[in-house]
Design an enzyme around this catalytic site. Structure first.
Site, PDB file in Angstrom:
ATOM      1  CB  CYS A  84      -0.995   0.038   1.151  1.00  0.00           C
ATOM      2  SG  CYS A  84      -1.213  -1.464   2.066  1.00  0.00           S
ATOM      3  NE  ARG A 116       3.275  -9.184   5.963  1.00  0.00           N
ATOM      4  CZ  ARG A 116       2.024  -9.309   5.534  1.00  0.00           C
ATOM      5  NH1 ARG A 116       1.261 -10.258   6.030  1.00  0.00           N
ATOM      6  NH2 ARG A 116       1.540  -8.488   4.643  1.00  0.00           N
ATOM      7  CD  GLN A 172      -0.140  -8.736  -0.079  1.00  0.00           C
ATOM      8  OE1 GLN A 172       0.185  -7.589  -0.369  1.00  0.00           O
ATOM      9  NE2 GLN A 172      -0.794  -9.018   1.027  1.00  0.00           N
ATOM     10  CG  ASP A 180      -1.877  -5.605  -2.777  1.00  0.00           C
ATOM     11  OD1 ASP A 180      -3.094  -5.555  -2.538  1.00  0.00           O
ATOM     12  OD2 ASP A 180      -1.001  -5.144  -2.027  1.00  0.00           O
ATOM     13  CG  HIS A 201      -3.527  -0.525  -2.683  1.00  0.00           C
ATOM     14  ND1 HIS A 201      -2.394  -1.241  -2.962  1.00  0.00           N
ATOM     15  CD2 HIS A 201      -3.881  -0.845  -1.412  1.00  0.00           C
ATOM     16  CE1 HIS A 201      -2.064  -1.950  -1.896  1.00  0.00           C
ATOM     17  NE2 HIS A 201      -2.950  -1.745  -0.945  1.00  0.00           N
ATOM     18  CE  LYS A 218     -10.921  -8.626   8.119  1.00  0.00           C
ATOM     19  NZ  LYS A 218      -9.695  -9.361   8.268  1.00  0.00           N
ATOM     20  CG  HIS A 250      -6.072  -1.764   1.422  1.00  0.00           C
ATOM     21  ND1 HIS A 250      -4.760  -1.543   1.665  1.00  0.00           N
ATOM     22  CD2 HIS A 250      -6.733  -0.725   1.968  1.00  0.00           C
ATOM     23  CE1 HIS A 250      -4.616  -0.417   2.347  1.00  0.00           C
ATOM     24  NE2 HIS A 250      -5.803   0.100   2.553  1.00  0.00           N
TER      25      HIS A 250
END
Ligand SMILES: [Zn+2]
Ligand SMILES: [Zn+2]
Length: 757
Positions: A432, A461, A479, A481, A483, A566, A612
């Site tokens: 992000c 992580r 990911q 991902d 945004h 979410k 997200h």
């Protein structure tokens, strides 16, 4: 008197001291027979536990009797069975000492320290002893003792781990509770079944090593895993499922099919995609990318690291620190001072948090000297401070503000100020902040919105080694991902189209059984950021969207992210196991932290809302799940090798190569097995490798320009001209057909039955 509030909405007055069993009996004999425990004001209690007014501070007591049908009842049964197993072990292994024996998601375990180690060969006689105990159906009786007396009782029973546990954690309570079942007494909070006869079926599963209190500096014990159910039928169904899951284990199949590998030298939890796995991932990524382009997304690329300042602004650092790789500072002193700053900034911690922080410090091999020996939180902060003084001295860092600081807070602040001047980087924990800065790189008007930035972004992580698991729990992952930066008015439409996209993709992979979880705020908590109006409208919007789509959903309070509500996808694979995939989240917080803006119709600056979303969470985890879902037999469009040419003998190698080249020219992933092996052996090997189509060529085929086709799903399809095969394969790939062989496993709905065309 107490007022019980029953599930049907009615109330019932009972005198204090009434037991749930009395309530059950007053309702009906059948219910009293069926009752296993009771849920009272959110806590599960024994049927014989006396209800008192301290359970109901505001007078009313929500009350529900639990029977076999309730998940909580199964937990009670399993934990009770842990007592039964421990009792059997104590009979057979004199001198064995017991640690903890909780219920788990699929069963229970007991950690045991036995002078004669327990082996899997011992399972039958332990089970035999357990059967005797179940048959005797003795009750589980609760009793309490003042703590000192309770400790003495554990000493008398020579249960040293229980004594240690009392000294470590239970001393602060005035009394301790125990449960007696025949000769067996165990220090335990409960609850338990009314008697052992309620256990319908159980099975010991395996033994593993486990540290006392999961602390690797303490003694290693034996953990006996087992499971139990109310009926033999349930146990059998579970064991069948476990067998089926074993066959599908992505760690085993991943190795066998050469999809991915993990090397200790590269690092545990870091996935190395082998060429065949890379093909599957590449096709999936291409498929998603094409869909995103059609839907107005813009692909971006961002680096794998970012400055610490970036994550301090976003709040990812140090907020999620325990789950991140340590920061990278150019100056060695900064790394050590950073760790001390982190500890000081946390201030005094409760027991659980202290344990987590110590685990983290150990995992990065940084604990201030004498830290572990320090008893109180004040002492721990003090030794940390002393260590800072030494480090400042040795590293020759001149920091007058630190020396002036009076308490841990001021000290943490002084260190932070210095650290912020040091060049430091972090392996990217989330994409992000990077995407936000792409948005910020140019001014935006309401006409540009929504801005949808997508990236297969790799993040890191620092999971504990013990938590790592194949591809599904890793330390670095990519990911899928994106945004979205939207106006408040666009939230509903964008959230909706995101859900549609997720469903389309899941559907394309045959993952048709899913439910969604709408994560809402906990109305009694103040840990959330943003105005009440924002929250109310955001939550109402999400519920409206899932309702409109007729989705099977549950709304769960307290499950929201701190910045917004979410939607989580929970998908069932073809043997009915549930996997939580990624989430779609609404965020009002980061746009504020990064002061994002767009110019509105009124020519004034406005704040966008962020969405997200990473529908699969990560490519690693998702591919791991897909391997298990398909049992390694990918559908044609995803298969790393779609067809294999198998000449009957070396005489037909030339023709085989011609067929192979022809198919390759049409873009298929084809190989040939030209070894001088028997055709039967070649076919068996191709089957083991789960190749969708085997193309056998011999005399007849070479003469006629055909191939004899064997499909993985359909078996023998006869001979056909190569052009006909090409047409067939092209259609199957274009339509992304999913066809699976039904397994012989009884009682399970296999993918084939559900998805076969
Ligand atoms: Zn217990
Ligand atoms: Zn994000």
């Amino acid at each position: 008197m107490l007022t019980l509030k029953l599930p049907d909405g009615s109330s019932r007055q009972v005198p204090s001291g009434t037991r749930p069993r009395d309530v059950a009996e007053s309702i009906g004999k059948r219910l009293a027979q069926a009752a296993v425990a009771a849920k009272v004001n959110g806590t599960v209690l024994d049927l014989d536990r006396e209800l008192t007014s301290d359970l109901a501070p505001n007078g009313e007591l929500p009350f529900r009797l639990l029977t076999e049908k309730d998940k909580e009842a199964l937990d009670v049964l399993r934990h009770s069975c842990a007592h039964i197993m421990a009792r059997a072990v104590l009979r057979l292994f004199p001198g064995a000492q017991l640690a903890f024996g909780p219920a788990t998601e699929h069963g229970f375990y007991y950690d045991i320290d036995s002078p004669t180690p327990i082996k899997e060969e011992d399972f039958p006689r332990i089970e035999e002893e357990m059967r005797k105990i179940v048959k005797e159906a003795e009750p589980f009786e609760r009793f309490e003792r003042p703590t000192a007396e309770g400790r003495a009782l554990c000493e008398d029973m020579a249960q040293q781990y229980k004594v240690e546990h009392i000294d470590d954690e239970l001393k602060k309570y005035p009394t301790l509770s125990f449960y007696r079942q025949g000769e067996f007494i165990d220090l335990c909070r409960g609850p338990h079944l009314p008697h052992a006869g309620k256990v319908g079926a159980f099975k010991l599963l395996n033994i593993a090593g486990a540290y006392w209190k999961n602390d690797s500096t303490r003694k290693q014990l034996q953990r006996l895993y087992a499971t139990a159910f109310f009926s033999q039928k349930d146990l059998d169904a579970y064991l069948t499922l476990v067998e089926e899951a074993k066959k599908r284990d992505h760690r085993v199949l991943g190795k066998q099919l050469k999809l991915f590998t993990i090397s200790p030298l590269v690092g545990s939890g870091l996935i190395l995609w082998m060429p065949k796995g890379a093909i599957v991932r590449g096709i999936l990524e291409g498929f998603i990318k094409d869909e995103l382009l059609k839907r107005g997304y813009q692909p971006v690329y961002t680096p794998h690291i970012g400055r610490l300042e970036l994550y301090r602004t976003s709040g990812h650092f140090p907020y999620y620190r325990d789950a991140q790789f340590p920061p990278m500072y150019g100056r060695p002193a900064a790394g050590a001072l950073d760790m001390c700053q982190y500890r000081l900034s946390l201030g005094p911690l409760d027991e659980k948090r202290e344990h987590d922080v110590v685990t983290y410090m150990k995992s990065v091999h940084f604990t201030p000297p004498e830290y572990t020996a320090a008893k109180t939180q004040d002492e721990k902060l003090e030794v940390t401070h002393k260590y800072v003084l030494r480090l400042l001295d040795v590293m020759q860092v001149d920091l007058p503000e630190y020396h002036k600081a009076k308490d841990y807070k001021e000290r943490a602040d002084a260190l932070l100020k210095w650290l912020m001047d040091q060049e430091g980087f972090l392996l990217k924990p989330m994409n992000c902040p990077h995407h936000i800065h792409i948005y910020k790189a140019e001014p935006h008007s309401y006409r540009d919105l929504p801005v949808r930035l997508a990236e297969f972004g790799t993040v890191y992580r620092y999971e504990q080694t013990g938590e790592l698991n194949g591809m599904t729990r890793v330390r670095g992952f990519t990911q899928d991902d994106a945004h979205l930066f939207v106006t408040p008015e666009q939230v509903e439409a964008e959230m909706g189209s995101n859900l549609d996209l997720v469903l389309f993709i899941l559907d394309s992979l045959g993952l048709k059984n899913y439910r969604v979880r709408v994560g809402l705020r906990d109305p009694n908590s103040n840990k959330y950021v943003g105005s009440d109006e924002d929250w109310q409208s955001a939550e109402a919007t999400l519920i409206k969207i899932v309702k409109e789509r007729g989705m099977n959903y549950t709304a769960e309070e307290g499950e929201a992210a701190f910045y917004g509500p979410k939607i989580d996808f929970v998908v069932s694979d073809c043997i009915g196991r549930e996997w939580q995939l990624g989430t779609v989240q609404l965020d009002y917080n980061l746009p504020k932290r990064f002061q994002l803006e767009y110019t509105g119709k009124d020519n004034h600056p406005h704040r966008p809302v962020m969405i997200h979303r990473a529908p699969f969470g990560s490519m690693e985890r998702f591919c791991g799940i897909l391997i298990e879902h398909f049992a390694g037999a990918f559908p044609l469009w995803l298969g790393p090798e779609q067809a294999r040419v198998l000449p009957i003998s070396e005489r037909f190698t030339d023709y085989g190569r011609k067929v192979e080249a022809e198919l390759k020219s049409h873009g298929f992933r084809v190989a040939g097995d030209y070894r001088p092996e028997k055709i039967g052996a070649k076919i068996r090997e191709a089957q083991l490798e789960k190749i969708p189509y085997m193309l056998v060529v011999g005399e007849k085929e070479a003469a006629a320009g055909t191939v004899a086709v064997r499909g993985r799903v359909d078996g023998d399809l006869g001979a056909m001209p190569v052009s006909q095969l090409v047409a067939r394969l092209e259609k199957e790939v274009r339509e992304r057909t999913i066809r699976q062989v039904s397994t012989a496993t009884a009682g399970l709905t296999e993918g084939g039955a559900k998805y076969a065309e």
